[in-house]
Design a protein around this motif. Structure first.
Motif, PDB file in Angstrom:
ATOM      1  N   THR A 260      25.623  85.038  57.321  1.00  0.00           N
ATOM      2  CA  THR A 260      24.186  84.735  57.185  1.00  0.00           C
ATOM      3  C   THR A 260      23.351  86.012  57.137  1.00  0.00           C
ATOM      4  OG1 THR A 260      23.833  84.565  59.572  1.00  0.00           O
ATOM      5  CG2 THR A 260      24.428  82.539  58.388  1.00  0.00           C
ATOM      6  N   ILE A 261      22.286  85.906  56.386  1.00  0.00           N
ATOM      7  CA  ILE A 261      21.243  86.955  56.342  1.00  0.00           C
ATOM      8  C   ILE A 261      19.918  86.281  56.647  1.00  0.00           C
ATOM      9  CG2 ILE A 261      20.017  88.640  54.930  1.00  0.00           C
ATOM     10  CD1 ILE A 261      22.529  88.871  53.198  1.00  0.00           C
TER      11      ILE A 261
ATOM     12  N   ILE B 167      27.513  93.640  49.877  1.00  0.00           N
ATOM     13  CA  ILE B 167      26.264  94.382  50.108  1.00  0.00           C
ATOM     14  C   ILE B 167      25.187  93.737  49.251  1.00  0.00           C
ATOM     15  CG2 ILE B 167      25.096  96.601  49.946  1.00  0.00           C
ATOM     16  CD1 ILE B 167      27.830  97.940  50.274  1.00  0.00           C
ATOM     17  N   TYR B 168      24.109  93.344  49.885  1.00  0.00           N
ATOM     18  CA  TYR B 168      23.077  92.577  49.198  1.00  0.00           C
ATOM     19  C   TYR B 168      21.753  93.361  49.144  1.00  0.00           C
ATOM     20  CZ  TYR B 168      26.213  88.618  49.721  1.00  0.00           C
ATOM     21  OH  TYR B 168      27.298  87.782  49.656  1.00  0.00           O
TER      22      TYR B 168
ATOM     23  N   VAL C 227      11.360  91.021  49.016  1.00  0.00           N
ATOM     24  CA  VAL C 227      10.380  90.052  49.499  1.00  0.00           C
ATOM     25  C   VAL C 227       9.079  90.301  48.743  1.00  0.00           C
ATOM     26  CG1 VAL C 227       9.155  89.127  51.494  1.00  0.00           C
ATOM     27  CG2 VAL C 227      11.460  90.078  51.782  1.00  0.00           C
ATOM     28  N   THR C 228       8.524  89.260  48.155  1.00  0.00           N
ATOM     29  CA  THR C 228       7.297  89.401  47.363  1.00  0.00           C
ATOM     30  C   THR C 228       6.239  88.418  47.851  1.00  0.00           C
ATOM     31  OG1 THR C 228       8.031  87.810  45.706  1.00  0.00           O
ATOM     32  CG2 THR C 228       8.587  90.124  45.323  1.00  0.00           C
ATOM     33  N   ASN C 229       4.985  88.679  47.413  1.00  0.00           N
ATOM     34  CA  ASN C 229       3.917  87.712  47.664  1.00  0.00           C
ATOM     35  C   ASN C 229       3.391  87.179  46.342  1.00  0.00           C
ATOM     36  OD1 ASN C 229       2.176  89.632  46.600  1.00  0.00           O
ATOM     37  ND2 ASN C 229       1.107  90.057  48.512  1.00  0.00           N
ATOM     38  N   ALA C 230       2.357  86.363  46.405  1.00  0.00           N
ATOM     39  CA  ALA C 230       1.862  85.688  45.202  1.00  0.00           C
ATOM     40  C   ALA C 230       1.282  86.654  44.173  1.00  0.00           C
ATOM     41  CB  ALA C 230       0.814  84.649  45.585  1.00  0.00           C
ATOM     42  N   ASN C 231       0.873  87.862  44.599  1.00  0.00           N
ATOM     43  CA  ASN C 231       0.270  88.824  43.676  1.00  0.00           C
ATOM     44  C   ASN C 231       1.233  89.917  43.238  1.00  0.00           C
ATOM     45  OD1 ASN C 231      -2.516  87.815  43.507  1.00  0.00           O
ATOM     46  ND2 ASN C 231      -2.551  88.244  45.715  1.00  0.00           N
ATOM     47  N   GLY C 232       2.518  89.728  43.560  1.00  0.00           N
ATOM     48  CA  GLY C 232       3.518  90.668  43.080  1.00  0.00           C
ATOM     49  C   GLY C 232       3.771  91.864  43.967  1.00  0.00           C
ATOM     50  N   CYS C 233       3.128  91.937  45.115  1.00  0.00           N
ATOM     51  CA  CYS C 233       3.415  93.019  46.057  1.00  0.00           C
ATOM     52  C   CYS C 233       4.772  92.736  46.688  1.00  0.00           C
ATOM     53  CB  CYS C 233       2.338  93.101  47.127  1.00  0.00           C
ATOM     54  SG  CYS C 233       0.666  93.336  46.462  1.00  0.00           S
ATOM     55  N   SER C 234       5.551  93.782  46.941  1.00  0.00           N
ATOM     56  CA  SER C 234       6.921  93.541  47.390  1.00  0.00           C
ATOM     57  C   SER C 234       7.402  94.611  48.366  1.00  0.00           C
ATOM     58  CB  SER C 234       7.866  93.484  46.188  1.00  0.00           C
ATOM     59  OG  SER C 234       7.896  94.738  45.528  1.00  0.00           O
ATOM     60  N   ALA C 235       8.479  94.283  49.068  1.00  0.00           N
ATOM     61  CA  ALA C 235       9.207  95.215  49.929  1.00  0.00           C
ATOM     62  C   ALA C 235      10.686  94.979  49.698  1.00  0.00           C
ATOM     63  CB  ALA C 235       8.837  94.996  51.395  1.00  0.00           C
ATOM     64  N   ALA C 236      11.480  96.041  49.834  1.00  0.00           N
ATOM     65  CA  ALA C 236      12.912  95.940  49.539  1.00  0.00           C
ATOM     66  C   ALA C 236      13.743  96.424  50.717  1.00  0.00           C
ATOM     67  CB  ALA C 236      13.255  96.741  48.283  1.00  0.00           C
ATOM     68  N   GLY C 237      14.960  95.908  50.797  1.00  0.00           N
ATOM     69  CA  GLY C 237      15.905  96.326  51.821  1.00  0.00           C
ATOM     70  C   GLY C 237      17.313  95.972  51.413  1.00  0.00           C
ATOM     71  N   THR C 238      18.277  96.251  52.275  1.00  0.00           N
ATOM     72  CA  THR C 238      19.671  95.904  52.006  1.00  0.00           C
ATOM     73  C   THR C 238      20.297  95.273  53.247  1.00  0.00           C
ATOM     74  OG1 THR C 238      20.453  98.098  52.667  1.00  0.00           O
ATOM     75  CG2 THR C 238      19.983  97.753  50.319  1.00  0.00           C
ATOM     76  N   ALA C 239      21.343  94.501  53.024  1.00  0.00           N
ATOM     77  CA  ALA C 239      22.102  93.888  54.125  1.00  0.00           C
ATOM     78  C   ALA C 239      23.576  93.874  53.757  1.00  0.00           C
ATOM     79  CB  ALA C 239      21.615  92.479  54.382  1.00  0.00           C
ATOM     80  N   THR C 240      24.426  94.130  54.733  1.00  0.00           N
ATOM     81  CA  THR C 240      25.870  94.143  54.503  1.00  0.00           C
ATOM     82  C   THR C 240      26.525  93.046  55.337  1.00  0.00           C
ATOM     83  OG1 THR C 240      25.862  96.528  54.110  1.00  0.00           O
ATOM     84  CG2 THR C 240      27.984  95.502  54.672  1.00  0.00           C
ATOM     85  N   ILE C 241      27.283  92.177  54.684  1.00  0.00           N
ATOM     86  CA  ILE C 241      28.033  91.121  55.334  1.00  0.00           C
ATOM     87  C   ILE C 241      29.514  91.517  55.351  1.00  0.00           C
ATOM     88  CG2 ILE C 241      28.734  88.691  55.280  1.00  0.00           C
ATOM     89  CD1 ILE C 241      25.822  89.060  56.009  1.00  0.00           C
TER      90      ILE C 241
ATOM     91  N   ILE D  63      17.783  87.559  47.403  1.00  0.00           N
ATOM     92  CA  ILE D  63      18.839  88.551  47.563  1.00  0.00           C
ATOM     93  C   ILE D  63      19.727  88.499  46.336  1.00  0.00           C
ATOM     94  CG2 ILE D  63      18.819  88.343  50.072  1.00  0.00           C
ATOM     95  CD1 ILE D  63      21.491  86.846  49.857  1.00  0.00           C
ATOM     96  N   MET D  64      20.305  89.636  46.007  1.00  0.00           N
ATOM     97  CA  MET D  64      21.256  89.699  44.900  1.00  0.00           C
ATOM     98  C   MET D  64      22.374  90.641  45.301  1.00  0.00           C
ATOM     99  SD  MET D  64      19.062  89.603  41.364  1.00  0.00           S
ATOM    100  CE  MET D  64      20.552  89.247  40.459  1.00  0.00           C
ATOM    101  N   GLY D  65      23.612  90.292  44.893  1.00  0.00           N
ATOM    102  CA  GLY D  65      24.738  91.168  45.167  1.00  0.00           C
ATOM    103  C   GLY D  65      25.886  90.405  45.794  1.00  0.00           C
ATOM    104  N   GLY D  66      26.878  91.156  46.275  1.00  0.00           N
ATOM    105  CA  GLY D  66      28.008  90.527  46.935  1.00  0.00           C
ATOM    106  C   GLY D  66      28.837  89.719  45.954  1.00  0.00           C
TER     107      GLY D  66
END
Length: 276
Positions: free
Chosen positions: A219-220, A252-253, A257-271, A232-235
């Motif tokens: 889980t993430i 590795i994913y 995360v985005t909002n309605a106006n296209g603002c975003s933040a990025a990260g990674t997660a490893t399972i 998420i994309m990957g793995g």
């Protein structure tokens, strides 16, 4: 012959051929010469309100090339009803000793301002693009700004507001610009431009490993501020999900995360997963 410059009483004595004498008096009244010289006036702005024209001597009547813009009796002049540009003002004192005078009075237009766009939304770290225009040539645009949870603003002057803004405490802040137009000493009504600044922040990414080799039960969980869409994309096999909690296999994913106006933040997660 007498040509007095002030009112004068003359005594006239006459003597006939018989030396008889008779005396009489005659008063010559000299009226003063009136002076209609108008006190210099203007320039005015169309929004100045009424002003009263004055001249050296009272008793005359006023007229103008702009017609009803001036009161004939009082000399009250209204720039709002006058013509933009040069207006001819005439003052006439009638009579043999009267006088007349004419001056030109300049009336300047009141400038305006249009802010485009009047409302906008940008992401934290982006730059505003507000264009200021007006109908009066040569207008200067000055602005002040009030903010709520926004940094990077400043007062200024010009035809474009281009400032890089951030919101110190996500998810949103607001900057309100108040723009005042000025031209030829005339000040117009202000306009406002409101900018909303948005930011998406990933606060944490929590993961649990897959229970078995090759199983898809890891889980993430993404905890974010300001986001409305999670992906998420990957793995393996590489899937896009529309929720903030994902059940996936090892890999590795990449997380966005985005909002309605296209603002975003990025990260990674490893399972991770157990070995066979």
């Amino acid at each position: 012959t007498a040509n007095p410059t002030t009112t004068t009483t003359y005594t006239i004595t006459g003597t006939d051929v018989n030396s008889c004498v008779n005396t009489t008096t005659s008063t010559v009244t000299v009226n003063p010469q009136f002076d209609a010289t108008i006190t210099p006036a203007g320039p005015y702005c169309q929004n100045n309100g009424t002003v009263t024209m004055t001249a050296v001597d009272a008793g005359g009547t006023w007229s103008s090339s702009c017609g009803a813009c001036i009161n004939g009796a009082s000399g009250s002049f209204d720039p709002a009803t006058a013509s933009v540009g040069t207006n001819t003002i005439t003052y006439l004192i009638p009579g043999a000793c009267g006088d007349t005078n004419t001056i030109n009075v300049l009336v300047n237009p009141v400038p305006d301002v249009v802010a485009t766009p009047a409302t906008s939304t940008i992401c934290s770290g982006q730059t505003t693009a507000i264009t200021l225009t007006g109908a009066v040539v040569g207008t200067v645009f000055d602005w002040t700004v009030s903010v709520t949870n926004v940094s990077g603003t400043s007062a200024g002057s010009g035809a474009t507001i281009a400032q890089t803004l951030t919101t110190p405490t996500p998810p949103t802040g607001t900057a309100t610009y108040t723009i005042v137009p000025t031209a030829s000493g005339c000040v117009g009504s202000p306009a406002t431009a409101v900018v909303t600044v948005e930011e998406v922040v990933i606060n944490s990414i929590n993961v649990t490993p897959a229970l078995c080799f090759g199983s898809n039960d890891g889980t993430i969980t993404i905890n974010a501020t300001g986001g409305t869409s999670y992906s998420i994309m990957g793995g393996a096999p590489g899937t896009l999900f529309p929720t903030n909690v994902f059940t996936v296999g090892a890999g590795i994913y990449s997380i966005v995360v985005t909002n309605a106006n296209g603002c975003s933040a990025a990260g990674t997660a490893t399972i991770t997963e157990p070995t066979v």
